[in-house]
Motif scaffolding. Sequence first.
Motif, PDB file in Angstrom:
ATOM      1  N   GLU A  22       0.830  -1.207   0.000  1.00 19.69           N
ATOM      2  CA  GLU A  22       0.000   0.000   0.000  1.00 19.69           C
ATOM      3  C   GLU A  22       0.864   1.255   0.000  1.00 19.69           C
ATOM      4  O   GLU A  22       0.570   2.226  -0.706  1.00 19.69           O
ATOM      5  CB  GLU A  22      -0.939  -0.018   1.203  1.00 19.69           C
ATOM      6  CG  GLU A  22      -2.008  -1.094   1.106  1.00 19.69           C
ATOM      7  CD  GLU A  22      -2.769  -1.308   2.401  1.00 19.69           C
ATOM      8  OE1 GLU A  22      -2.529  -0.588   3.394  1.00 19.69           O
ATOM      9  OE2 GLU A  22      -3.621  -2.221   2.424  1.00 19.69           O
ATOM     10  N   LEU A  23       1.937   1.235   0.793  1.00 21.15           N
ATOM     11  CA  LEU A  23       2.846   2.380   0.807  1.00 21.15           C
ATOM     12  C   LEU A  23       3.561   2.538  -0.532  1.00 21.15           C
ATOM     13  O   LEU A  23       3.788   3.666  -0.987  1.00 21.15           O
ATOM     14  CB  LEU A  23       3.854   2.241   1.951  1.00 21.15           C
ATOM     15  CG  LEU A  23       3.256   2.355   3.352  1.00 21.15           C
ATOM     16  CD1 LEU A  23       4.265   1.923   4.408  1.00 21.15           C
ATOM     17  CD2 LEU A  23       2.776   3.780   3.616  1.00 21.15           C
ATOM     18  N   LEU A  24       3.905   1.427  -1.164  1.00 25.49           N
ATOM     19  CA  LEU A  24       4.510   1.486  -2.500  1.00 25.49           C
ATOM     20  C   LEU A  24       3.561   2.142  -3.491  1.00 25.49           C
ATOM     21  O   LEU A  24       3.987   2.952  -4.319  1.00 25.49           O
ATOM     22  CB  LEU A  24       4.862   0.079  -2.995  1.00 25.49           C
ATOM     23  CG  LEU A  24       6.166  -0.508  -2.522  1.00 25.49           C
ATOM     24  CD1 LEU A  24       6.260  -1.973  -2.926  1.00 25.49           C
ATOM     25  CD2 LEU A  24       7.341   0.271  -3.055  1.00 25.49           C
ATOM     26  N   GLU A  25       2.286   1.798  -3.409  1.00 30.53           N
ATOM     27  CA  GLU A  25       1.310   2.409  -4.312  1.00 30.53           C
ATOM     28  C   GLU A  25       1.270   3.922  -4.141  1.00 30.53           C
ATOM     29  O   GLU A  25       1.179   4.666  -5.115  1.00 30.53           O
ATOM     30  CB  GLU A  25      -0.076   1.808  -4.086  1.00 30.53           C
ATOM     31  CG  GLU A  25      -0.208   0.403  -4.623  1.00 30.53           C
ATOM     32  CD  GLU A  25      -1.612  -0.157  -4.429  1.00 30.53           C
ATOM     33  OE1 GLU A  25      -2.567   0.619  -4.209  1.00 30.53           O
ATOM     34  OE2 GLU A  25      -1.749  -1.386  -4.495  1.00 30.53           O
ATOM     35  N   VAL A  26       1.354   4.386  -2.897  1.00 27.68           N
ATOM     36  CA  VAL A  26       1.361   5.826  -2.637  1.00 27.68           C
ATOM     37  C   VAL A  26       2.621   6.455  -3.224  1.00 27.68           C
ATOM     38  O   VAL A  26       2.565   7.473  -3.921  1.00 27.68           O
ATOM     39  CB  VAL A  26       1.244   6.119  -1.125  1.00 27.68           C
ATOM     40  CG1 VAL A  26       1.466   7.595  -0.842  1.00 27.68           C
ATOM     41  CG2 VAL A  26      -0.108   5.661  -0.595  1.00 27.68           C
ATOM     42  N   LEU A  27       3.780   5.842  -2.945  1.00 26.88           N
ATOM     43  CA  LEU A  27       5.039   6.371  -3.484  1.00 26.88           C
ATOM     44  C   LEU A  27       5.029   6.383  -5.004  1.00 26.88           C
ATOM     45  O   LEU A  27       5.446   7.359  -5.626  1.00 26.88           O
ATOM     46  CB  LEU A  27       6.232   5.539  -2.990  1.00 26.88           C
ATOM     47  CG  LEU A  27       6.631   5.712  -1.537  1.00 26.88           C
ATOM     48  CD1 LEU A  27       7.678   4.671  -1.156  1.00 26.88           C
ATOM     49  CD2 LEU A  27       7.165   7.120  -1.296  1.00 26.88           C
ATOM     50  N   TRP A  28       4.577   5.282  -5.604  1.00 24.69           N
ATOM     51  CA  TRP A  28       4.550   5.212  -7.055  1.00 24.69           C
ATOM     52  C   TRP A  28       3.547   6.202  -7.637  1.00 24.69           C
ATOM     53  O   TRP A  28       3.776   6.762  -8.701  1.00 24.69           O
ATOM     54  CB  TRP A  28       4.222   3.801  -7.511  1.00 24.69           C
ATOM     55  CG  TRP A  28       5.377   2.858  -7.367  1.00 24.69           C
ATOM     56  CD1 TRP A  28       6.664   3.170  -7.049  1.00 24.69           C
ATOM     57  CD2 TRP A  28       5.352   1.454  -7.528  1.00 24.69           C
ATOM     58  NE1 TRP A  28       7.429   2.035  -7.002  1.00 24.69           N
ATOM     59  CE2 TRP A  28       6.647   0.962  -7.299  1.00 24.69           C
ATOM     60  CE3 TRP A  28       4.342   0.554  -7.844  1.00 24.69           C
ATOM     61  CZ2 TRP A  28       6.960  -0.375  -7.387  1.00 24.69           C
ATOM     62  CZ3 TRP A  28       4.667  -0.784  -7.924  1.00 24.69           C
ATOM     63  CH2 TRP A  28       5.960  -1.242  -7.704  1.00 24.69           C
ATOM     64  N   LEU A 117      11.625   5.216  -4.641  1.00 27.48           N
ATOM     65  CA  LEU A 117      11.994   4.188  -3.664  1.00 27.48           C
ATOM     66  C   LEU A 117      13.383   4.444  -3.102  1.00 27.48           C
ATOM     67  O   LEU A 117      13.626   4.230  -1.913  1.00 27.48           O
ATOM     68  CB  LEU A 117      11.958   2.804  -4.305  1.00 27.48           C
ATOM     69  CG  LEU A 117      10.575   2.257  -4.603  1.00 27.48           C
ATOM     70  CD1 LEU A 117      10.688   0.957  -5.388  1.00 27.48           C
ATOM     71  CD2 LEU A 117       9.795   2.050  -3.337  1.00 27.48           C
ATOM     72  N   GLY A 118      14.292   4.897  -3.953  1.00 26.28           N
ATOM     73  CA  GLY A 118      15.662   5.158  -3.511  1.00 26.28           C
ATOM     74  C   GLY A 118      15.722   6.138  -2.368  1.00 26.28           C
ATOM     75  O   GLY A 118      16.500   5.962  -1.422  1.00 26.28           O
ATOM     76  N   SER A 119      14.890   7.168  -2.424  1.00 28.54           N
ATOM     77  CA  SER A 119      14.918   8.170  -1.350  1.00 28.54           C
ATOM     78  C   SER A 119      14.455   7.570  -0.021  1.00 28.54           C
ATOM     79  O   SER A 119      14.914   7.976   1.040  1.00 28.54           O
ATOM     80  CB  SER A 119      14.074   9.391  -1.724  1.00 28.54           C
ATOM     81  OG  SER A 119      12.711   9.050  -1.809  1.00 28.54           O
ATOM     82  N   VAL A 120      13.565   6.579  -0.065  1.00 25.69           N
ATOM     83  CA  VAL A 120      13.135   5.900   1.158  1.00 25.69           C
ATOM     84  C   VAL A 120      14.223   4.938   1.631  1.00 25.69           C
ATOM     85  O   VAL A 120      14.572   4.898   2.821  1.00 25.69           O
ATOM     86  CB  VAL A 120      11.810   5.128   0.924  1.00 25.69           C
ATOM     87  CG1 VAL A 120      11.456   4.263   2.119  1.00 25.69           C
ATOM     88  CG2 VAL A 120      10.684   6.111   0.620  1.00 25.69           C
ATOM     89  N   LEU A 121      14.770   4.169   0.701  1.00 23.40           N
ATOM     90  CA  LEU A 121      15.783   3.166   1.052  1.00 23.40           C
ATOM     91  C   LEU A 121      17.059   3.798   1.614  1.00 23.40           C
ATOM     92  O   LEU A 121      17.739   3.184   2.434  1.00 23.40           O
ATOM     93  CB  LEU A 121      16.103   2.295  -0.166  1.00 23.40           C
ATOM     94  CG  LEU A 121      14.931   1.434  -0.647  1.00 23.40           C
ATOM     95  CD1 LEU A 121      15.246   0.806  -1.995  1.00 23.40           C
ATOM     96  CD2 LEU A 121      14.568   0.388   0.380  1.00 23.40           C
ATOM     97  N   ALA A 155       1.692 -14.912 -18.065  1.00 26.90           N
ATOM     98  CA  ALA A 155       1.613 -13.465 -17.912  1.00 26.90           C
ATOM     99  C   ALA A 155       1.745 -13.069 -16.448  1.00 26.90           C
ATOM    100  O   ALA A 155       1.301 -13.786 -15.569  1.00 26.90           O
ATOM    101  CB  ALA A 155       0.275 -12.959 -18.454  1.00 26.90           C
ATOM    102  N   TRP A 156       2.333 -11.956 -16.227  1.00 30.96           N
ATOM    103  CA  TRP A 156       2.407 -11.418 -14.877  1.00 30.96           C
ATOM    104  C   TRP A 156       2.258  -9.927 -14.977  1.00 30.96           C
ATOM    105  O   TRP A 156       2.355  -9.342 -16.038  1.00 30.96           O
ATOM    106  CB  TRP A 156       3.696 -11.809 -14.177  1.00 30.96           C
ATOM    107  CG  TRP A 156       4.918 -11.252 -14.813  1.00 30.96           C
ATOM    108  CD1 TRP A 156       5.626 -11.782 -15.843  1.00 30.96           C
ATOM    109  CD2 TRP A 156       5.580 -10.033 -14.483  1.00 30.96           C
ATOM    110  NE1 TRP A 156       6.666 -10.992 -16.160  1.00 30.96           N
ATOM    111  CE2 TRP A 156       6.680  -9.904 -15.346  1.00 30.96           C
ATOM    112  CE3 TRP A 156       5.350  -9.044 -13.541  1.00 30.96           C
ATOM    113  CZ2 TRP A 156       7.531  -8.821 -15.308  1.00 30.96           C
ATOM    114  CZ3 TRP A 156       6.210  -7.967 -13.504  1.00 30.96           C
ATOM    115  CH2 TRP A 156       7.280  -7.885 -14.383  1.00 30.96           C
ATOM    116  N   SER A 157       1.997  -9.278 -13.859  1.00 29.73           N
ATOM    117  CA  SER A 157       1.819  -7.836 -13.852  1.00 29.73           C
ATOM    118  C   SER A 157       2.477  -7.255 -12.617  1.00 29.73           C
ATOM    119  O   SER A 157       2.749  -7.961 -11.670  1.00 29.73           O
ATOM    120  CB  SER A 157       0.337  -7.496 -13.868  1.00 29.73           C
ATOM    121  OG  SER A 157      -0.276  -7.981 -12.704  1.00 29.73           O
ATOM    122  N   ALA A 158       2.657  -5.923 -12.559  1.00 30.13           N
ATOM    123  CA  ALA A 158       3.174  -5.206 -11.470  1.00 30.13           C
ATOM    124  C   ALA A 158       2.143  -4.630 -10.641  1.00 30.13           C
ATOM    125  O   ALA A 158       1.092  -4.314 -10.991  1.00 30.13           O
ATOM    126  CB  ALA A 158       4.089  -4.164 -11.940  1.00 30.13           C
TER     127      ALA A 158
END
Length: 158
Positions: A22-28, A117-121, A155-158
Amino acid sequence: MVTSSSHPRPDQVARVTSEAAELLEVLWGRASTAPVSASQIRVLFILEHNDGINLRMLADALGSTPPSTSRLCDRLEAVGFVERRAGAASRRELCLGLSRRGRSFLVDLRARRERALGSVLEQMPDAKRTALLEGLEAFCVAAATQIHEGDATGAWSA
């Protein structure tokens, strides 16, 4: 968050992973200036790995209906990200693929996401970053195996 257990249960890890997603979705979302929706991005990711699939196979991979999938592809074709071409076996069957512009868009999207993501990592201690990397690599292997075993299209998705 669960941090004290040396052997966390899968449900504990699933809960934290869900929160992280969920946090990734916000960042993205913050990193995206995309002219396409999340559903359309998912189509692009699937086509990236399954060039030349037909509409029915794409709809199956999305868990959607062919008419809905066709409308998604119409919009992606209108912005120049998807190409439709006649199938090799039958000229009546249409195959879908990413255009050069669609591939370029995905490269740019991934770069923006990685910067976010880099800024968080960067804020994480080295040892935790290493542990995260090792855990995510193992997760990707396990998830890809499960997806490919249960999905005839691969098939796969992100």
